[in-house]
Design a protein around this motif. Structure first.
Motif, PDB file in Angstrom:
ATOM      1  N   HIS A  28       0.463  -1.162  -0.134  1.00 30.98           N
ATOM      2  CA  HIS A  28      -0.172  -0.128   0.118  1.00 30.98           C
ATOM      3  C   HIS A  28       0.758   1.319  -0.076  1.00 30.98           C
ATOM      4  O   HIS A  28       1.097   1.592   1.143  1.00 30.98           O
ATOM      5  CB  HIS A  28      -1.294   0.238   1.219  1.00 30.98           C
ATOM      6  CG  HIS A  28      -1.844   1.289   1.178  1.00 30.98           C
ATOM      7  ND1 HIS A  28      -3.212   1.110   0.284  1.00 30.98           N
ATOM      8  CD2 HIS A  28      -2.023   2.057   2.383  1.00 30.98           C
ATOM      9  CE1 HIS A  28      -3.510   2.322   0.699  1.00 30.98           C
ATOM     10  NE2 HIS A  28      -3.042   3.026   1.774  1.00 30.98           N
ATOM     11  N   GLN A  39     -10.437   8.699   5.107  1.00 32.01           N
ATOM     12  CA  GLN A  39      -9.779   7.219   4.665  1.00 32.01           C
ATOM     13  C   GLN A  39      -8.457   7.716   4.975  1.00 32.01           C
ATOM     14  O   GLN A  39      -8.025   5.766   5.513  1.00 32.01           O
ATOM     15  CB  GLN A  39     -10.332   7.170   3.348  1.00 32.01           C
ATOM     16  CG  GLN A  39     -11.616   7.620   2.971  1.00 32.01           C
ATOM     17  CD  GLN A  39     -12.706   9.138   2.838  1.00 32.01           C
ATOM     18  OE1 GLN A  39     -10.975   9.767   2.534  1.00 32.01           O
ATOM     19  NE2 GLN A  39     -13.390   8.806   2.687  1.00 32.01           N
ATOM     20  N   GLU A  40      -7.529   8.455   4.554  1.00 29.90           N
ATOM     21  CA  GLU A  40      -6.265   8.553   5.466  1.00 29.90           C
ATOM     22  C   GLU A  40      -6.222   7.659   7.185  1.00 29.90           C
ATOM     23  O   GLU A  40      -5.312   6.535   7.064  1.00 29.90           O
ATOM     24  CB  GLU A  40      -5.593   9.069   4.388  1.00 29.90           C
ATOM     25  CG  GLU A  40      -5.516   9.167   3.385  1.00 29.90           C
ATOM     26  CD  GLU A  40      -4.690  10.409   2.861  1.00 29.90           C
ATOM     27  OE1 GLU A  40      -4.782  10.334   1.648  1.00 29.90           O
ATOM     28  OE2 GLU A  40      -4.855  11.440   3.562  1.00 29.90           O
ATOM     29  N   ARG A  41      -6.406   8.891   7.926  1.00 27.43           N
ATOM     30  CA  ARG A  41      -6.548   8.609   8.896  1.00 27.43           C
ATOM     31  C   ARG A  41      -7.212   7.254   9.610  1.00 27.43           C
ATOM     32  O   ARG A  41      -6.394   6.763  10.854  1.00 27.43           O
ATOM     33  CB  ARG A  41      -7.484   9.985   9.354  1.00 27.43           C
ATOM     34  CG  ARG A  41      -6.916  11.439   9.885  1.00 27.43           C
ATOM     35  CD  ARG A  41      -8.217  12.089   9.988  1.00 27.43           C
ATOM     36  NE  ARG A  41      -8.084  11.875  11.476  1.00 27.43           N
ATOM     37  CZ  ARG A  41      -7.254  12.676  12.441  1.00 27.43           C
ATOM     38  NH1 ARG A  41      -6.232  13.754  11.839  1.00 27.43           N
ATOM     39  NH2 ARG A  41      -7.591  12.325  13.524  1.00 27.43           N
ATOM     40  N   HIS A  91       0.223   4.096  -1.424  1.00 22.08           N
ATOM     41  CA  HIS A  91       0.139   5.447  -0.998  1.00 22.08           C
ATOM     42  C   HIS A  91       0.268   6.129   0.570  1.00 22.08           C
ATOM     43  O   HIS A  91       0.586   7.287   1.176  1.00 22.08           O
ATOM     44  CB  HIS A  91      -1.223   5.660  -0.875  1.00 22.08           C
ATOM     45  CG  HIS A  91      -1.757   6.574  -0.828  1.00 22.08           C
ATOM     46  ND1 HIS A  91      -1.708   7.942  -1.472  1.00 22.08           N
ATOM     47  CD2 HIS A  91      -2.627   7.557   0.448  1.00 22.08           C
ATOM     48  CE1 HIS A  91      -2.321   8.862  -0.925  1.00 22.08           C
ATOM     49  NE2 HIS A  91      -2.774   8.998   0.201  1.00 22.08           N
ATOM     50  N   GLU A  92       0.736   4.987   1.549  1.00 22.54           N
ATOM     51  CA  GLU A  92       1.113   5.260   2.859  1.00 22.54           C
ATOM     52  C   GLU A  92       2.327   6.099   3.252  1.00 22.54           C
ATOM     53  O   GLU A  92       2.178   7.579   3.846  1.00 22.54           O
ATOM     54  CB  GLU A  92       1.195   4.023   3.642  1.00 22.54           C
ATOM     55  CG  GLU A  92       0.464   3.233   4.312  1.00 22.54           C
ATOM     56  CD  GLU A  92       1.300   1.919   5.036  1.00 22.54           C
ATOM     57  OE1 GLU A  92       1.064   1.006   5.358  1.00 22.54           O
ATOM     58  OE2 GLU A  92       2.544   1.002   4.202  1.00 22.54           O
ATOM     59  N   TYR A 111      -7.111   4.900   7.979  1.00 15.54           N
ATOM     60  CA  TYR A 111      -6.057   3.452   7.697  1.00 15.54           C
ATOM     61  C   TYR A 111      -5.001   3.375   8.493  1.00 15.54           C
ATOM     62  O   TYR A 111      -4.490   2.107   8.903  1.00 15.54           O
ATOM     63  CB  TYR A 111      -5.953   3.398   6.053  1.00 15.54           C
ATOM     64  CG  TYR A 111      -4.712   2.963   5.516  1.00 15.54           C
ATOM     65  CD1 TYR A 111      -5.042   1.522   5.691  1.00 15.54           C
ATOM     66  CD2 TYR A 111      -3.204   3.307   6.015  1.00 15.54           C
ATOM     67  CE1 TYR A 111      -4.049   0.787   5.189  1.00 15.54           C
ATOM     68  CE2 TYR A 111      -1.945   1.995   5.748  1.00 15.54           C
ATOM     69  CZ  TYR A 111      -2.230   0.828   5.212  1.00 15.54           C
ATOM     70  OH  TYR A 111      -1.881   0.169   5.041  1.00 15.54           O
ATOM     71  N   PHE A 112      -4.508   4.727   8.921  1.00 14.38           N
ATOM     72  CA  PHE A 112      -3.176   4.250  10.093  1.00 14.38           C
ATOM     73  C   PHE A 112      -3.499   4.181  11.342  1.00 14.38           C
ATOM     74  O   PHE A 112      -2.873   3.670  12.222  1.00 14.38           O
ATOM     75  CB  PHE A 112      -2.758   5.981   9.624  1.00 14.38           C
ATOM     76  CG  PHE A 112      -1.598   5.900   8.629  1.00 14.38           C
ATOM     77  CD1 PHE A 112      -0.022   5.648   8.738  1.00 14.38           C
ATOM     78  CD2 PHE A 112      -1.884   6.563   7.155  1.00 14.38           C
ATOM     79  CE1 PHE A 112       0.413   5.729   7.528  1.00 14.38           C
ATOM     80  CE2 PHE A 112      -0.910   6.856   6.438  1.00 14.38           C
ATOM     81  CZ  PHE A 112      -0.002   6.306   6.590  1.00 14.38           C
ATOM     82  N   ALA A 139      -3.686  14.300   6.592  1.00 14.06           N
ATOM     83  CA  ALA A 139      -5.107  13.100   6.470  1.00 14.06           C
ATOM     84  C   ALA A 139      -6.181  12.996   5.935  1.00 14.06           C
ATOM     85  O   ALA A 139      -6.705  14.146   6.410  1.00 14.06           O
ATOM     86  CB  ALA A 139      -4.199  11.960   7.342  1.00 14.06           C
ATOM     87  N   THR A 140      -6.897  13.418   5.086  1.00 16.55           N
ATOM     88  CA  THR A 140      -8.321  12.478   4.464  1.00 16.55           C
ATOM     89  C   THR A 140      -9.259  11.452   5.732  1.00 16.55           C
ATOM     90  O   THR A 140      -7.541  10.800   6.315  1.00 16.55           O
ATOM     91  CB  THR A 140      -8.705  11.809   3.360  1.00 16.55           C
ATOM     92  OG1 THR A 140      -8.625  10.933   3.206  1.00 16.55           O
ATOM     93  CG2 THR A 140      -7.745  12.981   2.646  1.00 16.55           C
ATOM     94  N   VAL A 187       1.439  10.279   2.548  1.00 17.00           N
ATOM     95  CA  VAL A 187       1.095  10.256   3.068  1.00 17.00           C
ATOM     96  C   VAL A 187       2.183  11.202   3.813  1.00 17.00           C
ATOM     97  O   VAL A 187       2.165  11.718   4.740  1.00 17.00           O
ATOM     98  CB  VAL A 187       0.132   9.701   4.075  1.00 17.00           C
ATOM     99  CG1 VAL A 187      -0.877  10.339   5.365  1.00 17.00           C
ATOM    100  CG2 VAL A 187      -1.335   8.909   2.939  1.00 17.00           C
TER     101      VAL A 187
END
Length: 234
Positions: free
Chosen positions: A19, A192-194, A21-22, A196-197, A189-190, A25
């Motif tokens: 992944h 969705q990104e928040r 995209h990490e 995910y992390f 972060a968006t 970010v």
């Protein structure tokens, strides 16, 4: 009717690929902080060594994070891409960019102690100019890495190999800096990104973030960035 015994190649599914995209970010952290640092330095009044010391600690944290990030790439990504992707020229380009960034940071390191000690006008401006030059070199590298390297990572590294890069960077941080580092990642972060992390963190880590980390990071940002609003009239 003949039957082929050759195994049909199967493309890995999305969840079998790194992944990457990490890293995009994480790069936002370095883009944001490298832009803020020259402004923070220039906002320190002449002779205000207490304020200079606070910003110098923030600079040290930035340098530590960037060092761990690039060390992970040097040790865990470039050798695998050189071996598997067949693009030694690109890997050499990435390594040369790391060296150029290190050169700019050597200038930063040469001026930072004097400015921290005296907070005088000359050292302040030289340090700010060095940080601007550093950011220019850094942005070239981050842009190239996202555009050219991450697609190769997704194709040639396993999920486990990619996850090791992230773990290595986290393990290199002092324990009292982990929540601050997480806050820095989550800041831009968006949703969705928040998710995910935070989903990658253990349960205890998520609890600590919600009960302690958010307030700790917000306080750290106010302490470091607050004077910018006063100086710039915002």
């Amino acid at each position: 009717m003949s039957v082929s015994l050759r195994r049909t190649a199967v493309e890995p599914s999305a969840d079998q690929r790194p992944h990457t995209h990490e890293m995009v970010v994480v790069h936002r952290v370095f883009r944001r902080e490298s832009a803020l640092l020259p402004r923070l330095v220039r906002a320190v009044p002449d002779g205000d060594t207490d304020r200079a010391a606070r910003i110098a600690v923030h600079l040290d944290d930035y340098l530590m994070g960037l060092h761990h990030h690039h060390s992970g790439e040097d040790e865990l990504i470039w050798p695998l891409l050189r071996e598997r992707a067949g693009d030694g020229e690109l890997v050499a380009r990435m390594e040369e960019q790391h060296q150029e960034i290190d050169r700019t940071l050597a200038v930063v390191g040469a001026w930072a102690p004097a400015w921290r000690r005296e907070a005088d006008l000359l050292a302040r401006e030289e340090l700010a100019l060095a940080l601007v030059e550093h950011r220019s070199a850094l942005l070239v590298h981050l842009d190239d890495e996202e555009r050219l390297v991450l697609p190769l990572v997704a194709e040639h590294l396993t999920v486990a190999e990619w996850d090791l890069v992230g773990r290595r960077g986290l393990e290199g941080l002092p324990k009292d800096k982990v929540l601050i580092a997480l806050g820095a990642i989550l800041e831009d972060a968006t949703p969705q990104e928040r998710a995910y992390f935070l989903g990658k963190a253990p349960l205890l880590g998520r609890l600590l973030w919600h009960t302690l980390g958010r307030r700790q990071y917000a306080a750290a940002c106010r302490a470091v960035r607050g004077p910018l609003h006063v100086v710039e009239g915002r």
